[in-house]
Design an enzyme around this catalytic site. Structure first.
Site, PDB file in Angstrom:
ATOM      1  CG  ASP A  68      -1.819   1.159   1.354  1.00  0.00           C
ATOM      2  OD1 ASP A  68      -2.225   1.697   0.304  1.00  0.00           O
ATOM      3  OD2 ASP A  68      -2.135   1.554   2.486  1.00  0.00           O
ATOM      4  CG  ASP A  70      -1.619   7.731   1.215  1.00  0.00           C
ATOM      5  OD1 ASP A  70      -0.535   8.284   1.000  1.00  0.00           O
ATOM      6  OD2 ASP A  70      -2.655   8.000   0.596  1.00  0.00           O
ATOM      7  CG  ASP A 258      -1.700   1.942   6.886  1.00  0.00           C
ATOM      8  OD1 ASP A 258      -2.173   1.587   5.780  1.00  0.00           O
ATOM      9  OD2 ASP A 258      -2.057   2.979   7.460  1.00  0.00           O
TER      10      ASP A 258
END
Length: 315
Positions: A68, A70, A258
């Site tokens: 990913d 961000d 995250d």
């Protein structure tokens, strides 16, 4: 100058922050070391290496590592929040319309919002839908038609994206620890490398060019952004599409995320997932991840290969 409007607004109970109902299957947070976080059940840490016990099951190969952007490649939550608030101030977005000052999403509220709804436009649609469509310099009275609502969201999002680019280009943002080293290990081992982000493509491209460098970016085997799929995470579409473009089976992909939203997307695509959490996601329930890390400083490629094999054994 009058104070900016607060976001101390009603949030449905179903939108409350996620709490850690159970620990992730593996935790490699050095500052959280305890008997409960030491790898166990067919997986243990010996010195600096991981050992997987023999199994009759065929080994699962790591064919692709998918990042990913961000929260994984960079800690970006505060940067996006700044860009949104700058956009609200620029367009005089008042929500509710009678507010004395432009809308301002505070840190606590934005942590909840960005961990529950993927993509910028969906965030605004949800927020305005729950709290009333705003007045602004774009529409003096709140938009009522679907087309005007979409126009408002599109204009704000476009301006916000450009503002976010300015922040990234300022040279003050760096990649999270371990990211570049792990990417280089993966490429050096001949394993496919991809980035899949729910964010706007132009902003992700700018982030990657500035943070991982043009050579690494152009060397990616697959790059997908929110513009490339119809549904945002936690829908698995972006990862399903990535596997097809990479020409690999989902079970042989490992995703680095995250947040729970990203974890759900990866699992929905049939992929294993490790978590590198941020301060705003640290308390989420990552029980479906095969490992959690505070950052990628200690995440080595050989460890990840063994984790993927062990996840097949334990199911």
């Amino acid at each position: 100058m009058p104070p900016m409007a607060s976001t101390s607004l009603f949030i449905p109970a179903s939108f409350a922050p996620a709490t850690a109902a159970a620990p992730a299957r593996r935790s490699f947070s050095s500052h959280r070391s305890s008997p409960s976080t030491v790898p166990s059940v067919r997986l243990r840490r010996a010195s600096s290496s991981l050992v997987v016990f023999a199994s009759s099951s065929p080994p699962r190969s790591l064919d692709a590592l998918i990042f990913d952007c961000d929260g994984v490649i960079l800690e970006s939550e505060h940067l996006h929040r700044q860009a949104y608030n700058d956009a609200f101030a620029h367009f005089g977005v008042r929500c509710p319309p009678a507010a004395d000052a432009p809308l301002d999403w505070d840190e606590a509220f934005y942590d909840i919002l960005q961990n529950r709804i993927g993509g910028g436009k969906p965030k605004m649609r949800w927020y305005f839908g729950e709290n009333g469509w705003p007045s602004s310099k774009i529409f003096e009275t709140p938009p009522s038609s679907d087309s005007d609502k979409e126009k408002l969201v599109d204009i704000i999002q476009d301006w916000k994206t450009e503002r976010y680019k300015e922040i990234i280009k300022s040279g003050t943002v760096e990649p999270r620890p371990g990211v570049l080293r792990l990417m280089d290990e993966v490429r050096g081992a001949g394993i496919k490398l991809a980035v899949c982000s729910a964010a706007t493509k132009s902003s992700v491209v700018l982030c990657l060019e500035n943070l991982i460098g043009l050579e690494r970016f152009t060397g990616l085997d697959c790059f997908l952004a929110g513009d490339d799929v119809k549904q945002k995470k936690p829908d698995p579409s972006i990862y399903v599409t990535a596997a097809k473009k990479l020409g690999v089976e989902s079970k042989n992909c490992l995703v680095v995320e995250d947040s729970v939203i990203g974890l759900q997307a990866a699992k929905g695509a049939g992929m294993s997932c490790i978590i590198t959490y941020t301060p705003s996601t640290a308390n989420q329930d990552f029980k479906d991840a095969i490992a959690t890390y505070p950052d990628l400083s200690n995440a080595r490629l050989e460890d990840l290969k063994l984790l993927l094999q062990e996840s097949l054994v334990t199911g």
